[in-house]
Write a protein that holds these residues in place. Structure first.
Motif, short mmCIF file in Angstrom:
data_model
loop_
_atom_site.label_atom_id
_atom_site.label_comp_id
_atom_site.label_asym_id
_atom_site.label_seq_id
_atom_site.Cartn_x
_atom_site.Cartn_y
_atom_site.Cartn_z
N ASP A 101 -39.63 -9.69 38.31
CA ASP A 101 -38.34 -9.20 38.81
C ASP A 101 -38.41 -8.95 40.32
O ASP A 101 -37.48 -9.28 41.06
N GLY A 102 -39.51 -8.35 40.76
CA GLY A 102 -39.67 -8.05 42.17
C GLY A 102 -39.71 -9.30 43.02
O GLY A 102 -39.12 -9.36 44.11
N ALA A 103 -40.41 -10.33 42.52
CA ALA A 103 -40.51 -11.59 43.26
C ALA A 103 -39.15 -12.27 43.37
O ALA A 103 -38.77 -12.79 44.43
N LEU A 104 -38.40 -12.28 42.28
CA LEU A 104 -37.07 -12.88 42.29
C LEU A 104 -36.15 -12.13 43.25
O LEU A 104 -35.38 -12.74 44.00
N SER A 105 -36.23 -10.82 43.22
CA SER A 105 -35.41 -10.00 44.11
C SER A 105 -35.78 -10.26 45.57
O SER A 105 -34.91 -10.30 46.45
N PHE A 106 -37.08 -10.42 45.83
CA PHE A 106 -37.55 -10.70 47.19
C PHE A 106 -36.97 -12.03 47.69
O PHE A 106 -36.49 -12.11 48.83
N LEU A 107 -37.02 -13.05 46.85
CA LEU A 107 -36.50 -14.35 47.26
C LEU A 107 -35.03 -14.27 47.65
O LEU A 107 -34.60 -14.81 48.67
N VAL A 108 -34.25 -13.58 46.82
CA VAL A 108 -32.81 -13.52 47.04
C VAL A 108 -32.42 -12.55 48.15
O VAL A 108 -31.64 -12.90 49.05
N CYS A 109 -32.96 -11.34 48.11
CA CYS A 109 -32.50 -10.28 49.01
C CYS A 109 -33.19 -10.28 50.37
O CYS A 109 -32.59 -9.87 51.37
N VAL A 110 -34.45 -10.71 50.42
CA VAL A 110 -35.19 -10.70 51.68
C VAL A 110 -35.18 -12.07 52.35
O VAL A 110 -34.89 -12.19 53.54
N GLU A 111 -35.48 -13.11 51.58
CA GLU A 111 -35.56 -14.46 52.15
C GLU A 111 -34.21 -15.19 52.14
O GLU A 111 -34.07 -16.23 52.76
N GLY A 112 -33.23 -14.66 51.41
CA GLY A 112 -31.92 -15.30 51.37
C GLY A 112 -31.90 -16.61 50.61
O GLY A 112 -31.04 -17.46 50.85
#
Length: 236
Positions: A101-112
């Motif tokens: 979940d954290g990795a998916l959130s990172f991709l979307v919210c941090v890396e766009g």
């Protein structure tokens, strides 16, 4: 479809054995195969696509490659898309659901980045073609293979250091600040590597060994030996 309106898709050479290319061609795409430094497909000058099976996606979280890959895609393309085949929560890999979940959130919210799920390779090809068709509306010029352009200087140096096993973005920053250059980092002793916060003895030995490993040697190179148990990953 006329030549002017043909959808052109650049595919990395590793995708030649995936079975996707024939399906893309059946759909009407003009597929050019070559060596891409980042991404499995480039569907326009602004959009790169990374295709991964669910198992590959989870493995890339565990060894840290996902975050390095996402950073390079974000740096060099206006939009990046991760296409994941299968269910990332059903791979039986030793990883917590919270980590996924954290990795998916990172991709979307941090890396766009955009994250899309598909059932199988056939569905992947169809999705890539659909994305390329949309991305190339009124493009007006040909696409060509070119090496990914990483900004020279500090950003390039950080990406180089992050490529080593066990080095994440935060440790890379500390290492560059401590050693001042990639050259000094790769020539450091185990003791010198351990002076960087976040690099313990086992990680330092593993970095030291990986830099000095030569093709044809056993899995564990001579000199400074990695004393970690076989198969153990040391991550941040």
């Amino acid at each position: 479809m006329s030549e002017d309106s043909t959808i052109t898709i650049l595919a990395d050479r590793r995708e030649s054995v995936s079975g996707l290319l024939p399906r893309l061609q059946e759909l009407g795409a003009h597929v050019k195969v070559g060596d891409l430094e980042i991404g499995a497909f480039v569907i326009s000058g602004a959009v790169a696509v990374e295709r991964m099976t669910a198992a590959e996606f989870v493995e890339s979280i565990m060894d840290g490659r996902l975050f390095h890959k996402a950073g390079k895609m974000q740096l060099n393309f206006a939009r990046s898309v991760f296409l994941i085949e299968g269910d990332v929560y059903s791979t039986r890999a030793p990883i917590a659901r919270e980590a996924i979940d954290g990795a998916l959130s990172f991709l979307v919210c941090v890396e766009g980045a955009s994250v899309l799920y598909v059932r199988n390779p056939t569905a992947t090809a169809e999705r890539i073609y659909s994305l390329a068709k949309q991305a190339q509306k009124n493009l007006g010029h040909d696409m060509a293979f070119q090496r990914v352009k990483v900004s020279p200087g500090r950003q390039e140096a950080l990406f180089s250091i992050e490529s080593f096993v066990g080095i994440g973005p935060s440790t890379a920053v500390k290492a560059l600040e401590g050693f001042r250059s990639v050259f000094a980092f790769v020539n450091a002793s185990v003791q010198q590597l351990m002076s960087i916060s976040g690099i313990g003895q086992k990680k330092a030995e593993r970095i030291y060994n990986s830099i000095r490993w030569e093709d044809g040697q056993e899995n564990e190179p001579g000199g400074q030996q990695d004393s970690s148990p076989s198969g153990t990953q040391h991550r941040e």
